[in-house]
Scaffold this active site. Sequence first.
Site, PDB file in Angstrom:
ATOM      1  N   ASN A  96      -6.869  -6.193  -5.189  1.00  0.00           N
ATOM      2  CA  ASN A  96      -8.049  -5.395  -5.528  1.00  0.00           C
ATOM      3  C   ASN A  96      -7.715  -3.907  -5.673  1.00  0.00           C
ATOM      4  O   ASN A  96      -8.446  -3.170  -6.316  1.00  0.00           O
ATOM      5  CB  ASN A  96      -9.168  -5.600  -4.501  1.00  0.00           C
ATOM      6  CG  ASN A  96      -8.824  -5.041  -3.140  1.00  0.00           C
ATOM      7  OD1 ASN A  96      -7.764  -5.337  -2.595  1.00  0.00           O
ATOM      8  ND2 ASN A  96      -9.708  -4.245  -2.580  1.00  0.00           N
ATOM      9  N   HIS A  97      -6.589  -3.460  -5.117  1.00  0.00           N
ATOM     10  CA  HIS A  97      -6.204  -2.050  -5.259  1.00  0.00           C
ATOM     11  C   HIS A  97      -5.528  -1.773  -6.590  1.00  0.00           C
ATOM     12  O   HIS A  97      -5.265  -0.614  -6.903  1.00  0.00           O
ATOM     13  CB  HIS A  97      -5.319  -1.598  -4.094  1.00  0.00           C
ATOM     14  CG  HIS A  97      -6.119  -1.290  -2.875  1.00  0.00           C
ATOM     15  ND1 HIS A  97      -6.492  -0.007  -2.536  1.00  0.00           N
ATOM     16  CD2 HIS A  97      -6.657  -2.102  -1.942  1.00  0.00           C
ATOM     17  CE1 HIS A  97      -7.214  -0.046  -1.428  1.00  0.00           C
ATOM     18  NE2 HIS A  97      -7.325  -1.311  -1.043  1.00  0.00           N
ATOM     19  N   HIS A 141       0.798  -1.238   0.000  1.00  0.00           N
ATOM     20  CA  HIS A 141       0.000   0.000   0.000  1.00  0.00           C
ATOM     21  C   HIS A 141       0.826   1.282   0.000  1.00  0.00           C
ATOM     22  O   HIS A 141       0.586   2.202   0.779  1.00  0.00           O
ATOM     23  CB  HIS A 141      -0.963   0.016   1.188  1.00  0.00           C
ATOM     24  CG  HIS A 141      -2.143  -0.862   1.011  1.00  0.00           C
ATOM     25  ND1 HIS A 141      -3.109  -0.635   0.060  1.00  0.00           N
ATOM     26  CD2 HIS A 141      -2.521  -1.994   1.663  1.00  0.00           C
ATOM     27  CE1 HIS A 141      -4.040  -1.572   0.129  1.00  0.00           C
ATOM     28  NE2 HIS A 141      -3.690  -2.424   1.090  1.00  0.00           N
TER      29      HIS A 141
END
Length: 140
Positions: free
Chosen positions: A113-114, A55
């Site tokens: 999914n990001h 992230h």
Amino acid sequence: MSIEELDKWIEQLKRCEYLTEAEVKVLCNRAREILVEESNIQKIEAPVTIAGDIHGQFYDLLELLKVGGPPPDTRYLFMGDFVDRGFYSVETFLLLLAMKVRWPDQVTLIRGNHESRQITQVYGFYDECVRKYGTVNVWR
């Protein structure tokens, strides 16, 4: 793109320095060529270091590479969610992509999914690309 140029980009990215938009395009096109040839199911030889949900935590990625060892000395599986939330999603993703292109058999990237248009527009990667490059071209 030569190996020398790719090594230069990797070192540049490790210093958290941007690639030019033209360099990003070259890198993405080469990565696309590699990824299109890969199977949807990847067989990965052990030993392998597995990481997920980075992230955009660029400095955590650098620490992982420092502790685990750099490719090609260490085989890595990155299990998606490379971007969004952190302040350095662009640098994180480009470094991962450059390592994949440089050592395609030692670095495996699995989309999370990001890594989708809708999620990146909501959670920050899109905005970060526009802020850092002044255009949506890098995001595309």
